[in-house]
Design a protein around this motif. Structure first.
Motif, PDB file in Angstrom:
ATOM      1  N   GLU A 313       0.839  -1.207   0.000  1.00 31.05           N
ATOM      2  CA  GLU A 313       0.000   0.000   0.000  1.00 31.05           C
ATOM      3  C   GLU A 313       0.867   1.248   0.000  1.00 31.05           C
ATOM      4  O   GLU A 313       0.610   2.211  -0.740  1.00 31.05           O
ATOM      5  N   TRP A 315       3.952   1.359  -0.995  1.00 30.76           N
ATOM      6  CA  TRP A 315       4.731   1.344  -2.249  1.00 30.76           C
ATOM      7  C   TRP A 315       3.967   2.070  -3.360  1.00 30.76           C
ATOM      8  O   TRP A 315       4.522   2.905  -4.078  1.00 30.76           O
ATOM      9  N   GLU A 316       2.698   1.739  -3.505  1.00 29.48           N
ATOM     10  CA  GLU A 316       1.891   2.383  -4.533  1.00 29.48           C
ATOM     11  C   GLU A 316       1.738   3.862  -4.280  1.00 29.48           C
ATOM     12  O   GLU A 316       1.716   4.675  -5.205  1.00 29.48           O
ATOM     13  N   GLU A 330      11.419  -2.859  -8.537  1.00 33.41           N
ATOM     14  CA  GLU A 330      10.251  -3.712  -8.740  1.00 33.41           C
ATOM     15  C   GLU A 330      10.636  -5.190  -8.636  1.00 33.41           C
ATOM     16  O   GLU A 330       9.901  -6.001  -8.070  1.00 33.41           O
TER      17      GLU A 330
END
Length: 414
Positions: A313, A315-316, A330
């Motif tokens: 969460e 990260w986004e 990634e």
């Protein structure tokens, strides 16, 4: 009055009136007169004249035997000396000189045959050389597509033709006609090829004009992804189109490259500016990746999944990062997620009642089969049936191996 000298000289004499004679096979022949002195002096004088004539014969012999004097010249010399000997005003062995000239005549005749044979041999060799030259020229005219080297070789063949000896006129003319025809055919075929090549190159030039026009039309595009892909497609079209003339190729390539550079330089500038603004996002994701990697190795699946979900969460929310760091960040997070998934799959397998029941059933069946085989083995051993004993032992060995594997699988569900 003079005394006759016949008895004192085998080749001549002086008569009382001073007439000098030479003796020949046909008889005596007057060669002159002498009034000034003794007969011996007269004979000595005419002997000297003979020696001069003999010297001329000897000189001709030396020229014929020791030099490459042409047979025609030698024969002319022999004829001249024969006439001189036949009418010579000398005293001496004229028959010997005639015999020497006869030997020379035979030698010259032999030399003439040798020269004729050598000339025929040289002509035969020259004919072979010229036939070889013509054959090679005709092969070049029919087959060669290396136009520069082919044309140069034809010029060399003409020089070789000129350097070769001449042959009979009819054959010479026929072979020269074939050589000229081969050169003409080669020139026509080369002209036809280059005419077609010019036409082909004109078609290539037109195709590349279209490619360049399209490249220039999209040089100002800001649709970075789609336009970059289209430039790659245009580059492939350029390679597949072939080559135009050098001047057209250079001019069109310069235009194509200029349009391509304009687009990619603008894209690079935009991406560089964007990457600079995303540097802070990369720092945040570096920290999140380090936090995610601490989840490994997974010992509690539920706790690990919850922690990873919370990290994802954030990260986004952190936003995009510069392109050169994107794959590494990634990829690192993906590895953590895969490890957690594998742990979840293993946990599910261990807790799956149906799978455990199947494993237990397999173990039970194998144990029952082993008990039955052990009883069969005991009966076979008691009855002394060696074949049945062997079969039972082999079957037991296989099932005990299967049982061990099945028990290990069952243990994993514990």
């Amino acid at each position: 009055m003079r005394e006759d000298t016949v008895s004192t000289d085998p080749w001549g004499r002086v008569d009382d009136d001073g007439t000098v004679y030479v003796r020949t096979a046909e008889g005596e022949r007057a060669v002159g007169s002498w009034q000034a002195g003794e007969p011996e002096e007269a004979l000595a004088y005419f002997h000297r004249k003979y020696d001069e004539l003999a010297g001329q014969v000897q000189l001709l012999e030396q020229r014929v035997r020791g030099t490459d004097l042409a047979p025609a010249q030698a024969e002319a010399g022999i004829v001249k000396l024969r006439e001189a000997v036949a009418d010579a005003h000398v005293v001496g062995d004229l028959a010997a000189l005639t015999a020497r000239l006869d030997s020379l005549t035979e030698l010259v005749a032999q030399r003439r045959e040798e020269v004729k044979a050598a000339r025929e041999h040289a002509r035969a060799e020259a004919r072979e050389v010229k036939e070889r030259i013509v054959g090679e020229a005709e092969r070049i005219a029919d087959e060669t597509t290396h136009w520069k080297s082919g044309g140069e070789r034809l010029r060399q063949l003409v020089e070789e033709w000129k350097a070769a000896d001449r042959i009979d006129r009819v054959t010479e003319a026929a072979l020269w006609k074939r050589l000229s025809a081969a050169r003409t055919a080669f020139a026509k075929r080369r002209k036809t090829y280059f005419a077609g090549l010019d036409e082909q190159r004109e078609g290539v030039r037109a195709a590349k004009e279209r490619i360049v026009a399209e490249a220039e039309a999209i040089a100002g595009s800001t649709d970075w992804g789609a336009t970059a892909a289209y430039y790659r497609e245009l580059m492939q079209q350029w390679k597949n189109a072939g080559r135009a003339s050098r001047e057209a190729e250079d001019e069109l390539w310069a235009r194509f490259k200029a349009a391509q550079d304009q687009f990619f330089q603008a894209r690079s500038a935009v991406f560089a500016e964007r990457d600079a603004s995303l540097a802070a996002n990369a720092v945040a994701k570096e920290e999140l990746l380090a936090e995610a990697e601490k989840i490994l190795p997974v010992t509690d699946v539920r706790t690990a999944r919850a922690a990873l979900r919370h990290i994802l969460e954030r990260w986004e929310a952190a936003g995009p990062v510069p392109r050169e760091q994107r794959d590494r960040l990634e990829g690192g997070l993906r590895k953590v997620d895969e490890s957690v998934r594998k742990a979840e799959d293993a946990e599910w397998k261990r807790s799956n009642p149906e799978a455990r029941a199947r494993a237990q059933s397999t173990v039970d069946q194998l144990r029952t089969s082993i008990e039955q085989l052990e009883k069969r083995l005991s009966k076979a051993q008691a009855a002394g049936r060696a074949k049945d004993v062997k079969e039972a032992e082999e079957a037991l060995t296989a099932r005990r191996s299967w049982l061990a594997e099945a028990e290990r699988t069952l243990t994993e569900f514990s």
